[in-house]
Design a protein around this motif. Structure first.
Motif, short mmCIF file in Angstrom:
data_model
loop_
_atom_site.label_atom_id
_atom_site.label_comp_id
_atom_site.label_asym_id
_atom_site.label_seq_id
_atom_site.Cartn_x
_atom_site.Cartn_y
_atom_site.Cartn_z
N VAL A 177 -14.20 11.92 -3.78
CA VAL A 177 -14.02 10.49 -3.52
C VAL A 177 -15.09 10.06 -2.54
CG1 VAL A 177 -12.47 8.73 -2.58
CG2 VAL A 177 -11.55 10.60 -3.97
N VAL A 178 -15.88 9.10 -2.93
CA VAL A 178 -17.00 8.63 -2.13
C VAL A 178 -16.51 7.84 -0.92
CG1 VAL A 178 -19.09 7.20 -2.16
CG2 VAL A 178 -18.45 8.52 -4.18
N ALA A 179 -17.07 8.13 0.23
CA ALA A 179 -16.74 7.37 1.44
C ALA A 179 -17.08 5.90 1.22
CB ALA A 179 -17.52 7.91 2.63
N GLY A 180 -16.18 5.03 1.60
CA GLY A 180 -16.41 3.60 1.43
C GLY A 180 -15.94 3.06 0.10
N SER A 181 -15.47 3.94 -0.79
CA SER A 181 -14.97 3.48 -2.09
C SER A 181 -13.63 2.77 -1.88
CB SER A 181 -14.80 4.65 -3.05
OG SER A 181 -13.77 5.52 -2.60
N VAL A 182 -13.16 2.09 -2.90
CA VAL A 182 -11.90 1.37 -2.80
C VAL A 182 -10.77 2.33 -2.42
CG1 VAL A 182 -10.16 0.09 -4.14
CG2 VAL A 182 -12.59 -0.43 -4.42
N VAL A 183 -10.72 3.50 -3.07
CA VAL A 183 -9.67 4.47 -2.78
C VAL A 183 -9.76 4.94 -1.33
CG1 VAL A 183 -8.77 6.77 -3.34
CG2 VAL A 183 -9.46 5.22 -5.17
N ALA A 184 -10.95 5.22 -0.85
CA ALA A 184 -11.12 5.69 0.52
C ALA A 184 -10.70 4.63 1.53
CB ALA A 184 -12.57 6.10 0.76
N VAL A 185 -11.06 3.39 1.28
CA VAL A 185 -10.70 2.30 2.19
C VAL A 185 -9.19 2.07 2.19
CG1 VAL A 185 -10.92 -0.19 2.60
CG2 VAL A 185 -12.95 1.18 2.08
N LEU A 186 -8.59 2.05 0.99
CA LEU A 186 -7.14 1.85 0.93
C LEU A 186 -6.38 2.98 1.61
CD1 LEU A 186 -6.71 0.41 -2.68
CD2 LEU A 186 -6.60 -0.83 -0.51
N GLN A 187 -6.86 4.22 1.44
CA GLN A 187 -6.20 5.34 2.11
C GLN A 187 -6.35 5.24 3.62
OE1 GLN A 187 -3.96 7.43 1.24
NE2 GLN A 187 -3.89 8.13 3.34
N SER A 188 -7.50 4.81 4.07
CA SER A 188 -7.72 4.64 5.50
C SER A 188 -6.75 3.61 6.07
CB SER A 188 -9.16 4.21 5.76
OG SER A 188 -9.37 3.94 7.11
N LEU A 220 0.83 -1.21 0.00
CA LEU A 220 0.00 0.00 0.00
C LEU A 220 0.86 1.26 0.00
CD1 LEU A 220 -2.90 -0.90 2.46
CD2 LEU A 220 -3.04 -0.56 0.00
N ALA A 221 1.91 1.28 0.80
CA ALA A 221 2.80 2.44 0.85
C ALA A 221 3.49 2.64 -0.49
CB ALA A 221 3.82 2.28 1.97
N ALA A 222 3.93 1.55 -1.11
CA ALA A 222 4.59 1.65 -2.41
C ALA A 222 3.64 2.17 -3.49
CB ALA A 222 5.15 0.29 -2.82
N ALA A 223 2.36 1.85 -3.34
CA ALA A 223 1.36 2.34 -4.29
C ALA A 223 1.00 3.80 -4.04
CB ALA A 223 0.10 1.48 -4.23
N GLY A 224 1.38 4.34 -2.88
CA GLY A 224 1.13 5.73 -2.58
C GLY A 224 0.10 6.00 -1.51
N PHE A 225 -0.41 4.96 -0.88
CA PHE A 225 -1.35 5.13 0.23
C PHE A 225 -0.53 5.19 1.52
CE2 PHE A 225 -3.87 2.95 -3.06
CZ PHE A 225 -4.95 3.81 -3.15
N THR A 226 -0.14 6.40 1.94
CA THR A 226 0.78 6.56 3.06
C THR A 226 0.08 7.17 4.27
OG1 THR A 226 1.45 8.80 2.48
CG2 THR A 226 2.61 7.01 1.38
N ALA A 227 0.78 7.15 5.39
CA ALA A 227 0.24 7.73 6.63
C ALA A 227 0.00 9.23 6.50
CB ALA A 227 1.19 7.45 7.79
N GLY A 228 0.77 9.87 5.63
CA GLY A 228 0.62 11.32 5.42
C GLY A 228 -0.37 11.69 4.35
N GLY A 229 -1.02 10.71 3.77
CA GLY A 229 -1.98 10.96 2.69
C GLY A 229 -1.53 10.30 1.41
N ILE A 230 -2.25 10.57 0.36
CA ILE A 230 -1.93 9.97 -0.94
C ILE A 230 -0.73 10.71 -1.53
CG2 ILE A 230 -2.76 9.69 -3.29
CD1 ILE A 230 -5.47 8.95 -2.14
N ALA A 231 0.28 9.95 -1.94
CA ALA A 231 1.52 10.52 -2.47
C ALA A 231 1.31 11.04 -3.88
CB ALA A 231 2.61 9.46 -2.45
N ALA A 232 1.83 12.22 -4.15
CA ALA A 232 1.72 12.84 -5.47
C ALA A 232 2.42 11.99 -6.52
CB ALA A 232 2.33 14.24 -5.44
N GLY A 233 1.80 11.87 -7.68
CA GLY A 233 2.40 11.14 -8.79
C GLY A 233 2.40 9.63 -8.64
N SER A 234 1.66 9.11 -7.70
CA SER A 234 1.66 7.67 -7.43
C SER A 234 0.46 6.99 -8.08
CB SER A 234 1.60 7.43 -5.92
OG SER A 234 0.37 7.91 -5.41
N GLY A 281 -3.45 1.92 9.38
CA GLY A 281 -3.10 0.52 9.54
C GLY A 281 -4.30 -0.38 9.34
N MET A 282 -4.03 -1.65 9.28
CA MET A 282 -5.07 -2.63 9.00
C MET A 282 -5.59 -3.22 10.31
SD MET A 282 -4.80 -5.76 6.22
CE MET A 282 -3.06 -5.46 6.15
N GLY A 283 -6.89 -3.20 10.49
CA GLY A 283 -7.51 -3.78 11.67
C GLY A 283 -7.55 -5.29 11.59
#
Length: 99
Positions: free
Chosen positions: A55-66, A24-38, A71-73
């Motif tokens: 971006v709709v709440a509950g969408s794939v992008v929103a869940v991956l960013q969360s 997820l971090a390599a794809a750009g979903f980081t603790a600081g937000g979505i990485a530019a250019g990723s 972290g993963m529960g």
């Protein structure tokens, strides 16, 4: 179940849970937000355009960013582990085949 399948299933589950945050971090979903250019920023852009600018709440992008941010529960770890276990079990067919 034969020993090869048991081992491959366990390794697949553990590896998937261990590697998922790094992927997820390599794809750009980081603790600081979505990485530019990723890849994540491209996904976010496509999702926003498809939904009229947001971006709709509950969408794939929103869940991956969360998950990338917080972290993963336990439920997420169980789901990722189950997929990893299935891949490991499928890969164990190599052990069970004869040439």
């Amino acid at each position: 179940m034969d020993p090869c399948t048991v081992i491959a299933t366990g390794v697949g589950a553990a590896a998937a849970v261990a590697v998922a945050p790094a992927v997820l971090a390599a794809a750009g979903f980081t603790a600081g937000g979505i990485a530019a250019g990723s890849v994540a920023s491209s996904m976010m852009s496509l999702t926003a355009v498809a939904h009229g600018g947001g971006v709709v709440a509950g969408s794939v992008v929103a869940v991956l960013q969360s998950v990338g941010a917080a972290g993963m529960g336990a439920a997420g770890q169980a789901a990722v582990g189950a997929v990893g276990a299935a891949v490991g079990a499928a890969a164990s067919m190599v052990c069970n085949s004869t040439v």
